[in-house]
Design an enzyme around this catalytic site. Structure first.
Site, PDB file in Angstrom:
ATOM      1  N   GLY A  57       2.826  -1.246   4.298  1.00 38.32           N
ATOM      2  CA  GLY A  57       2.909   0.187   4.003  1.00 38.32           C
ATOM      3  C   GLY A  57       4.358   0.613   3.808  1.00 38.32           C
ATOM      4  O   GLY A  57       4.928   0.473   2.730  1.00 38.32           O
ATOM      5  N   GLY A  58       4.967   1.098   4.871  1.00 43.06           N
ATOM      6  CA  GLY A  58       6.324   1.671   4.816  1.00 43.06           C
ATOM      7  C   GLY A  58       7.336   0.791   4.094  1.00 43.06           C
ATOM      8  O   GLY A  58       8.080   1.267   3.223  1.00 43.06           O
TER       9      GLY A  58
ATOM     10  N   ASN B 198       0.873  -1.177   0.000  1.00 39.39           N
ATOM     11  CA  ASN B 198       0.000   0.000   0.000  1.00 39.39           C
ATOM     12  C   ASN B 198       0.907   1.224   0.000  1.00 39.39           C
ATOM     13  O   ASN B 198       1.530   1.529   1.012  1.00 39.39           O
ATOM     14  CB  ASN B 198      -0.887  -0.047   1.264  1.00 39.39           C
ATOM     15  CG  ASN B 198      -1.713   1.213   1.426  1.00 39.39           C
ATOM     16  OD1 ASN B 198      -1.803   2.043   0.518  1.00 39.39           O
ATOM     17  ND2 ASN B 198      -2.318   1.363   2.593  1.00 39.39           N
ATOM     18  N   TRP B 199       0.972   1.904  -1.136  1.00 39.65           N
ATOM     19  CA  TRP B 199       1.928   3.013  -1.268  1.00 39.65           C
ATOM     20  C   TRP B 199       1.398   4.314  -0.658  1.00 39.65           C
ATOM     21  O   TRP B 199       2.106   5.304  -0.601  1.00 39.65           O
ATOM     22  CB  TRP B 199       2.294   3.207  -2.742  1.00 39.65           C
ATOM     23  CG  TRP B 199       3.091   2.061  -3.304  1.00 39.65           C
ATOM     24  CD1 TRP B 199       3.572   0.970  -2.610  1.00 39.65           C
ATOM     25  CD2 TRP B 199       3.521   1.878  -4.660  1.00 39.65           C
ATOM     26  NE1 TRP B 199       4.266   0.135  -3.459  1.00 39.65           N
ATOM     27  CE2 TRP B 199       4.249   0.664  -4.727  1.00 39.65           C
ATOM     28  CE3 TRP B 199       3.362   2.621  -5.840  1.00 39.65           C
ATOM     29  CZ2 TRP B 199       4.810   0.192  -5.910  1.00 39.65           C
ATOM     30  CZ3 TRP B 199       3.923   2.138  -7.023  1.00 39.65           C
ATOM     31  CH2 TRP B 199       4.645   0.931  -7.058  1.00 39.65           C
ATOM     32  N   LYS B 200       0.138   4.316  -0.261  1.00 36.64           N
ATOM     33  CA  LYS B 200      -0.462   5.500   0.381  1.00 36.64           C
ATOM     34  C   LYS B 200      -0.174   6.763  -0.440  1.00 36.64           C
ATOM     35  O   LYS B 200      -0.167   6.701  -1.660  1.00 36.64           O
ATOM     36  CB  LYS B 200       0.045   5.616   1.818  1.00 36.64           C
ATOM     37  CG  LYS B 200      -0.137   4.308   2.599  1.00 36.64           C
ATOM     38  CD  LYS B 200       0.072   4.465   4.072  1.00 36.64           C
ATOM     39  CE  LYS B 200      -0.099   3.105   4.750  1.00 36.64           C
ATOM     40  NZ  LYS B 200      -0.078   3.144   6.193  1.00 36.64           N
TER      41      LYS B 200
ATOM     42  N   SER C 254       3.122  -2.558  10.276  1.00 38.69           N
ATOM     43  CA  SER C 254       4.571  -2.674  10.511  1.00 38.69           C
ATOM     44  C   SER C 254       5.143  -4.034  10.107  1.00 38.69           C
ATOM     45  O   SER C 254       6.000  -4.589  10.792  1.00 38.69           O
ATOM     46  CB  SER C 254       4.908  -2.350  11.973  1.00 38.69           C
ATOM     47  OG  SER C 254       4.529  -1.020  12.283  1.00 38.69           O
TER      48      SER C 254
ATOM     49  N   GLU D 151      -6.823   4.521   7.790  1.00 36.21           N
ATOM     50  CA  GLU D 151      -6.618   5.965   7.582  1.00 36.21           C
ATOM     51  C   GLU D 151      -7.861   6.605   6.970  1.00 36.21           C
ATOM     52  O   GLU D 151      -8.170   7.763   7.238  1.00 36.21           O
ATOM     53  CB  GLU D 151      -5.359   6.182   6.719  1.00 36.21           C
ATOM     54  CG  GLU D 151      -4.098   5.979   7.549  1.00 36.21           C
ATOM     55  CD  GLU D 151      -2.930   5.339   6.809  1.00 36.21           C
ATOM     56  OE1 GLU D 151      -2.880   5.414   5.567  1.00 36.21           O
ATOM     57  OE2 GLU D 151      -2.070   4.734   7.493  1.00 36.21           O
TER      58      GLU D 151
ATOM     59  N   GLU E 243      -5.752  -5.176  10.202  1.00 35.45           N
ATOM     60  CA  GLU E 243      -4.712  -4.190  10.470  1.00 35.45           C
ATOM     61  C   GLU E 243      -5.006  -3.467  11.779  1.00 35.45           C
ATOM     62  O   GLU E 243      -5.768  -2.501  11.798  1.00 35.45           O
ATOM     63  CB  GLU E 243      -4.658  -3.156   9.335  1.00 35.45           C
ATOM     64  CG  GLU E 243      -4.312  -3.738   7.992  1.00 35.45           C
ATOM     65  CD  GLU E 243      -3.657  -2.694   7.099  1.00 35.45           C
ATOM     66  OE1 GLU E 243      -2.521  -2.938   6.682  1.00 35.45           O
ATOM     67  OE2 GLU E 243      -4.256  -1.634   6.862  1.00 35.45           O
TER      68      GLU E 243
ATOM     69  N   GLY F 283       2.285   1.843  10.891  1.00 33.49           N
ATOM     70  CA  GLY F 283       3.253   2.920  10.816  1.00 33.49           C
ATOM     71  C   GLY F 283       3.923   3.256  12.144  1.00 33.49           C
ATOM     72  O   GLY F 283       4.579   4.285  12.288  1.00 33.49           O
TER      73      GLY F 283
ATOM     74  N   HIS G 217      -9.554   1.201   4.652  1.00 30.43           N
ATOM     75  CA  HIS G 217      -8.278   1.339   5.348  1.00 30.43           C
ATOM     76  C   HIS G 217      -8.465   2.217   6.584  1.00 30.43           C
ATOM     77  O   HIS G 217      -9.249   3.157   6.566  1.00 30.43           O
ATOM     78  CB  HIS G 217      -7.221   1.939   4.416  1.00 30.43           C
ATOM     79  CG  HIS G 217      -5.856   1.878   5.026  1.00 30.43           C
ATOM     80  ND1 HIS G 217      -5.404   2.822   5.908  1.00 30.43           N
ATOM     81  CD2 HIS G 217      -4.873   0.952   4.910  1.00 30.43           C
ATOM     82  CE1 HIS G 217      -4.181   2.479   6.307  1.00 30.43           C
ATOM     83  NE2 HIS G 217      -3.838   1.358   5.714  1.00 30.43           N
TER      84      HIS G 217
HETATM   85  P1  PGA Z   1       2.716   0.011   7.681  1.00 33.12           P
HETATM   86  O1  PGA Z   1       1.284   0.271   7.011  1.00 33.12           O
HETATM   87  O2  PGA Z   1       3.255  -1.262   7.092  1.00 33.12           O
HETATM   88  O3  PGA Z   1       3.546   1.209   7.338  1.00 33.12           O
HETATM   89  O4  PGA Z   1       2.492  -0.132   9.159  1.00 33.12           O
HETATM   90  C1  PGA Z   1       0.398  -0.785   6.750  1.00 33.12           C
HETATM   91  C2  PGA Z   1      -0.899  -0.249   6.162  1.00 33.12           C
HETATM   92  O5  PGA Z   1      -1.378   0.802   6.602  1.00 33.12           O
HETATM   93  O6  PGA Z   1      -1.474  -0.848   5.227  1.00 33.12           O
END
Ligand code: PGA
Length: 251
Positions: free
Chosen positions: A235-236, A10-12, A214, A98, A168, A174, A96
């Site tokens: 994500g990251g 997920n490149w956000k 994470s 967010e 999640e 994050g 998601h």
């Molecule tokens: P993260 O994000 O790996 O940076 O914790 C995961 C996500 O929000 O899909």
């Protein structure tokens, strides 16, 4: 039941167009070397069409990060399922944390997005997860069941074949604080039991449930060794070709 693993990035709201295309090409190469698993990336909307173009003919799956439910109309700021299929996108993330936490998306709205995606030939990856406060109050399973009950409202067993779930925990996203493999497995087991109750047992057994929060090269192997963890939403660590490559190549 042999569920095909899915590793998703997920490149956000990251990467320029050139960076996105470069990374997608690198991921497509890794993906080609790992034919026993599915690999997906979810670039920002602006990069979707060029990324689809760049990886055409490779097994890499390209997803959107969200989707509207109508085909077209007065929905400023939204992208429809038809607009996604038009450029070759076949999947989308919905719900998601967010979107829920920062942009106030409700379970009802997420359900509309999910149903819209299904109706529009886009396979949804539905995210669910509890906050730290909810976990500490012992409400994790109640919160998840409610998110699943509302999120999957009106989804048939047949349609479930196209749905991927992602657990999640909000407190792990994050933050560098991954759920332990035991914590993640426990929740995945509960999610699968929920599915067995709502649908038939074979639907529960066939549905892929990803873990997110994470995920890194250092913890992917032990997470993937859990019986109910079928993949990861990253994500990251999905923003660098090297770390995502190692995650895709989990052992
Ligand atoms: P993260 O994000 O790996 O940076 O914790 C995961 C996500 O929000 O899909």
């Amino acid at each position: 039941m042999n569920r095909r693993p899915l590793i998703a990035g997920n490149w956000k709201m990251h990467l320029t167009l050139a960076e996105a295309v470069r990374l997608a090409r690198a991921v497509a190469e890794t993906c080609g070397a790992c034919p026993d698993r599915d690999v997906m990336v979810a670039p920002a909307f602006t990069a979707l069409a060029p990324v689809c173009e760049a990886v055409r003919g490779t097994p890499l799956l390209v997803a959107a990060q969200n989707v509207a439910w109508e085909k077209e109309g007065a929905f400023t700021g939204e992208i429809s399922p038809a607009m996604l299929t038009d450029i070759g996108v076949g999947l989308t993330i919905v719900g998601h944390s967010e979107r829920r936490q920062i942009f106030g998306e409700s379970d009802a709205m997420i359900n509309r997005r999910l149903l819209g995606a299904l109706a529009g030939d886009i396979d949804p990856v539905l995210c669910v997860g509890e906050t730290l406060e909810e976990r500490e109050a012992g409400r994790t399973f109640a919160v998840l069941e409610e998110q699943l009950r509302q999120g999957l409202h009106g989804v048939s067993s047949e349609q479930m074949q196209r749905v991927v779930l992602a657990y999640e925990p909000v407190w792990a996203i994050g933050t560098g604080k991954t759920a332990t493999k035991e914590q993640a497995q426990e929740v995945h087991g509960v999610v699968r039991r929920f599915l067995a109750g709502k649908y038939e047992k074979n639907v529960a057994e066939a549905t892929r449930i990803l873990y997110g929060g994470s995920v890194k090269p250092e913890n992917i192997d032990s997470l993937m060794a859990q019986p109910d963890i079928d993949g990861a939403l990253v994500g990251g660590a999905a923003l660098q070709a090297e770390s995502f490559d190692r995650i895709v190549r989990f052992r």
